[in-house]
Write an enzyme that holds these catalytic residues in place. Structure first.
Site, PDB file in Angstrom:
ATOM      1  CG  ASN A   8      10.569 -11.209  -6.813  1.00  0.00           C
ATOM      2  OD1 ASN A   8       9.386 -11.004  -7.059  1.00  0.00           O
ATOM      3  ND2 ASN A   8      11.028 -12.412  -6.519  1.00  0.00           N
ATOM      4  CB  ALA A  34       5.475  -4.587  -4.311  1.00  0.00           C
ATOM      5  CD  GLU A  59       6.246 -18.346  -5.469  1.00  0.00           C
ATOM      6  OE1 GLU A  59       6.953 -18.755  -4.508  1.00  0.00           O
ATOM      7  OE2 GLU A  59       6.607 -17.479  -6.255  1.00  0.00           O
TER       8      GLU A  59
HETATM    9  P1  NDP Z   1       6.200  -8.677   1.247  1.00  0.00           P
HETATM   10  O1  NDP Z   1       5.759 -10.062   1.385  1.00  0.00           O
HETATM   11  O2  NDP Z   1       6.026  -7.770   2.404  1.00  0.00           O
HETATM   12  O3  NDP Z   1       5.478  -7.998  -0.034  1.00  0.00           O
HETATM   13  C1  NDP Z   1       4.853  -8.728  -1.064  1.00  0.00           C
HETATM   14  C2  NDP Z   1       3.472  -8.151  -1.346  1.00  0.00           C
HETATM   15  O4  NDP Z   1       2.625  -8.358  -0.207  1.00  0.00           O
HETATM   16  C3  NDP Z   1       3.481  -6.645  -1.569  1.00  0.00           C
HETATM   17  O5  NDP Z   1       2.489  -6.295  -2.491  1.00  0.00           O
HETATM   18  C4  NDP Z   1       3.132  -6.102  -0.191  1.00  0.00           C
HETATM   19  O6  NDP Z   1       2.606  -4.799  -0.226  1.00  0.00           O
HETATM   20  C5  NDP Z   1       2.111  -7.117   0.267  1.00  0.00           C
HETATM   21  N1  NDP Z   1       1.958  -7.223   1.712  1.00  0.00           N
HETATM   22  C6  NDP Z   1       2.912  -7.117   2.667  1.00  0.00           C
HETATM   23  N2  NDP Z   1       2.379  -7.307   3.901  1.00  0.00           N
HETATM   24  C7  NDP Z   1       1.055  -7.546   3.733  1.00  0.00           C
HETATM   25  C8  NDP Z   1      -0.035  -7.777   4.616  1.00  0.00           C
HETATM   26  N3  NDP Z   1       0.140  -7.845   5.922  1.00  0.00           N
HETATM   27  N4  NDP Z   1      -1.254  -7.942   4.089  1.00  0.00           N
HETATM   28  C9  NDP Z   1      -1.446  -7.887   2.758  1.00  0.00           C
HETATM   29  N5  NDP Z   1      -0.466  -7.654   1.872  1.00  0.00           N
HETATM   30  C10 NDP Z   1       0.783  -7.493   2.333  1.00  0.00           C
HETATM   31  O7  NDP Z   1       7.716  -8.685   0.804  1.00  0.00           O
HETATM   32  P2  NDP Z   1       8.876  -7.593   1.034  1.00  0.00           P
HETATM   33  O8  NDP Z   1       8.849  -6.664  -0.100  1.00  0.00           O
HETATM   34  O9  NDP Z   1       8.845  -6.953   2.359  1.00  0.00           O
HETATM   35  O10 NDP Z   1      10.144  -8.549   0.992  1.00  0.00           O
HETATM   36  C11 NDP Z   1      10.502  -9.236   2.184  1.00  0.00           C
HETATM   37  C12 NDP Z   1      10.872 -10.660   1.931  1.00  0.00           C
HETATM   38  O11 NDP Z   1       9.800 -11.359   1.324  1.00  0.00           O
HETATM   39  C13 NDP Z   1      12.028 -10.866   0.940  1.00  0.00           C
HETATM   40  O12 NDP Z   1      13.256 -10.655   1.545  1.00  0.00           O
HETATM   41  C14 NDP Z   1      11.773 -12.295   0.521  1.00  0.00           C
HETATM   42  O13 NDP Z   1      12.264 -13.171   1.498  1.00  0.00           O
HETATM   43  C15 NDP Z   1      10.266 -12.399   0.481  1.00  0.00           C
HETATM   44  N6  NDP Z   1       9.751 -12.201  -0.889  1.00  0.00           N
HETATM   45  C16 NDP Z   1       9.472 -13.311  -1.630  1.00  0.00           C
HETATM   46  C17 NDP Z   1       9.065 -13.179  -2.934  1.00  0.00           C
HETATM   47  C18 NDP Z   1       8.776 -14.367  -3.776  1.00  0.00           C
HETATM   48  O14 NDP Z   1       8.976 -14.327  -4.990  1.00  0.00           O
HETATM   49  N7  NDP Z   1       8.239 -15.426  -3.205  1.00  0.00           N
HETATM   50  C19 NDP Z   1       8.954 -11.866  -3.576  1.00  0.00           C
HETATM   51  C20 NDP Z   1       9.235 -10.756  -2.698  1.00  0.00           C
HETATM   52  C21 NDP Z   1       9.621 -10.948  -1.406  1.00  0.00           C
HETATM   53  P3  NDP Z   1       3.542  -3.524   0.122  1.00  0.00           P
HETATM   54  O15 NDP Z   1       4.625  -3.494  -0.907  1.00  0.00           O
HETATM   55  O16 NDP Z   1       2.620  -2.374   0.027  1.00  0.00           O
HETATM   56  O17 NDP Z   1       4.070  -3.759   1.511  1.00  0.00           O
END
Ligand code: NDP
Length: 450
Positions: A130, A155, A227
């Site tokens: 984001n 991501a 976070e």
């Molecule tokens: P994720 O939490 O899935 O992704 C964030 C990061 O975590 C990415 O690098 C992702 O990798 C990684 N990740 C995801 N699953 C795992 C896991 N099981 N083990 C280790 N790493 C992992 O967010 P999404 O992109 O799916 O967004 C979904 C929701 O998350 C949003 O709608 C929002 O609610 C929340 N979000 C919150 C954010 C914030 O600023 N706090 C930022 C983004 C999302 P990869 O991309 O390869 O899956």
């Protein structure tokens, strides 16, 4: 292969070869090797390099901003501002890290006793799309200034940004492997955390991702910082400056197309001013300009991925079925979601209970400040809250009643390198930024000389 899809055009714009397990292990070893030299460098040297990184970010803000806009749909103006903010955090830690980490002398029975803040080693950062530059720099600037080295798992949809962030550190003259981006998907994160050369992990993202990463870290007795988002309330009391509150509330919800953890997701209005506020607010939301993220005057871009827009559509539809009323917006076209205002929202609706990660705001009215606090605290999240009122003396008496990591009076919740950033409840734990952030990944060493 890991692909970047432009969410505005739907086209594949970049493709990256995923690292093999062997390559991952090698990179971790290189980053650990780099740590052994980097930790012995002086603050003056690190400062010089970090200031150079800031200069590069400023010089290349337009180039990098364009890639952000193309990879995740952020309007170009906001993307450039994001890169410039990264320059700020680099300069901030370049100038302040040494002071934050000075030995802390404490009088005891010893001849001399003090605390020495020392680096830990290679730290893994799992980061979201984001704010693809900002989220990384707010971790990396303090981490590198301490003397740690960094591994980035960005991501999967913003791997070009990851490549460019690594480029910033290379161009700034940081020694090889002090900062390394790993082209991997999330299934490789567990094995990286379990590698003995990786000392700690930080994650910004969703609760499931945070929960998984923190569990693995805990099983290895490694520290984690999480976070994980929020469901911030934006409270407007009847004595507020309505015109200003309307303006700030539009920005607080719709900037970055609503995809921000600290966005104002629930708009709580005191009954006496609710109707006047909403008329102005809906007009202001309708006049925001949606369009091509690359156009300078676009304010609302597209969401970063179509599946995220679909998820938001489901939350809105369910809430409407339960009685919420659409005052404007409400429709989706692929990854584009109209800026939406929903009234008549009740506590059990998805748009109130869950985090909505897109351009949708849920409006609820209340009678008293106590009711507003109860509504605001009625959330699993605890990241931040904004309150608008002209009576600063009175509201200061209520600040401790909010279960949040931050309370902003007469402004939107925002991050600032000088202030700690982070949440409580399922918004996570630990803090980023300020002198608190730089001390998350250090060995707080007690020294006692008899
Ligand atoms: P994720 O939490 O899935 O992704 C964030 C990061 O975590 C990415 O690098 C992702 O990798 C990684 N990740 C995801 N699953 C795992 C896991 N099981 N083990 C280790 N790493 C992992 O967010 P999404 O992109 O799916 O967004 C979904 C929701 O998350 C949003 O709608 C929002 O609610 C929340 N979000 C919150 C954010 C914030 O600023 N706090 C930022 C983004 C999302 P990869 O991309 O390869 O899956």
């Amino acid at each position: 292969m890991i692909q970047s899809i432009n969410p505005y055009t739907g086209e594949k714009i970049y493709e990256f070869q995923e690292l093999s397990d062997e390559e991952i292990i090698n990179h971790i070893e290189f980053v650990n090797q780099a740590f052994l030299d980097w930790k012995r460098t002086s603050f003056a040297y690190r400062k010089e390099l970090m200031e150079k990184a800031a200069t590069i970010l400023k010089e290349k803000a337009h180039e990098y901003g364009r890639v952000i806009a193309e990879e995740m749909g952020k309007p170009i103006k906001q993307a450039i501002a994001e890169v410039e903010k990264c320059a700020w955090v680099c300069t901030y830690y370049a100038q302040n890290a040494e002071g934050f980490l000075e030995n802390e002398y404490i009088k005891t029975d010893a001849f001399k006793s003090y605390v020495s803040y020392e680096p830990l080693g290679a730290i893994l950062a799992v980061m979201p799309w984001n704010y693809p530059f900002w989220q990384v720099f707010r971790f990396a600037a303090p981490a590198l200034m301490v003397g740690n080295t960094a591994l980035l798992k960005h991501a999967s949809n913003v791997m070009k940004c990851a490549e460019l962030i690594e480029e910033v550190f290379t161009l700034a003259g940081f020694p090889k492997d002090v900062f390394k981006s790993l082209t991997i998907k999330s299934d490789k994160v567990e094995q990286i955390i379990k590698n003995p050369l990786v000392k700690a992990v930080t994650l910004t993202g969703s609760k499931p991702a945070g929960s998984k990463v923190a569990s693995v870290a805990a099983s290895e007795i490694k520290k984690s910082v999480l976070e994980l988002g929020g469901n911030n309330a934006f409270i407007v009391l009847k004595d507020a400056d309505i015109e200003r509150a309307v303006k700030v509330a539009v920005n607080a919800r719709y900037q970055n197309t609503g995809q921000s953890c600290i966005a104002a997701k629930r708009l709580l209005l005191q009954e006496e001013i609710a109707s006047e506020f909403l008329t102005q607010y809906v007009n202001a939301v309708k006049s925001t300009k949606s369009g091509n993220p690359l156009d300078e005057d676009t304010y609302i871009g597209v969401m970063a991925r179509e599946d995220l827009a679909e998820e938001l559509e489901e939350q809105v539809q369910k809430s409407v079925e339960m009685g919420a009323k659409i005052l404007c917006g409400g429709k989706r076209d692929k990854a584009y979601f109209e800026p939406t205002v929903l009234a008549n929202v009740k506590k059990d609706m998805p748009v109130f209970k869950e985090e909505t990660f897109g351009p949708v705001i849920a409006v609820v009215t209340f009678k008293t400040i106590e009711d507003a606090i109860e509504l605001s605290n009625n959330s699993e999240f605890g990241l931040g809250v904004s309150v608008f009122t002209e009576d600063i003396t009175k509201i200061r008496g209520y600040i401790k009643e909010f279960d949040e990591g931050a309370v902003f009076i007469n402004d939107m919740v925002k991050s600032d390198p000088r202030l700690p950033f982070g949440g409580i409840k399922i918004s996570g734990f630990g803090r980023e930024l300020s002198h608190h952030g730089i001390k998350e990944f250090v060995n707080i060493k007690t020294v006692y000389i008899h």
